[in-house]
Design a protein around this motif. Structure first.
Motif, PDB file in Angstrom:
ATOM      1  N   LEU A  25       0.827  -1.212   0.000  1.00 21.10           N
ATOM      2  CA  LEU A  25       0.000   0.000   0.000  1.00 21.10           C
ATOM      3  C   LEU A  25       0.857   1.256   0.000  1.00 21.10           C
ATOM      4  CD1 LEU A  25      -2.859  -0.987   2.461  1.00 21.10           C
ATOM      5  CD2 LEU A  25      -3.044  -0.653  -0.006  1.00 21.10           C
ATOM      6  N   ALA A  29       0.857   4.056  -2.898  1.00 19.82           N
ATOM      7  CA  ALA A  29       0.593   5.465  -2.594  1.00 19.82           C
ATOM      8  C   ALA A  29       1.683   6.362  -3.175  1.00 19.82           C
ATOM      9  CB  ALA A  29       0.493   5.660  -1.088  1.00 19.82           C
ATOM     10  N   GLY A  33       0.951   9.066  -6.060  1.00 15.68           N
ATOM     11  CA  GLY A  33       1.341  10.437  -5.768  1.00 15.68           C
ATOM     12  C   GLY A  33       2.254  11.008  -6.837  1.00 15.68           C
TER      13      GLY A  33
END
Length: 60
Positions: A25, A29, A33
């Motif tokens: 995860l 992310a 991003g």
């Protein structure tokens, strides 16, 4: 005693799987991003270029 050892092994396996999922995860992310940042930077650059072109047209 065997029950305690199997519970310990099960707990270690659970924590290892949980760690791998959390790590995945985190990597996801960071990747998302980065994509969002590139898109925002491209949008900002396009806006600045359009603004510069507009200023050139006004001065000419």
């Amino acid at each position: 005693m065997v029950g305690l050892v199997s519970a310990l092994v099960g707990e270690i396996a659970y924590e290892a799987v949980r760690f791998v999922i959390m790590l995945a995860l985190l990597v996801l992310a960071v990747f998302v991003g980065g994509k969002l940042r590139k898109a925002a930077d491209a949008k900002k650059a396009a806006k600045m270029a359009a603004s510069e072109n507009k200023e050139k047209e006004i001065t000419e």
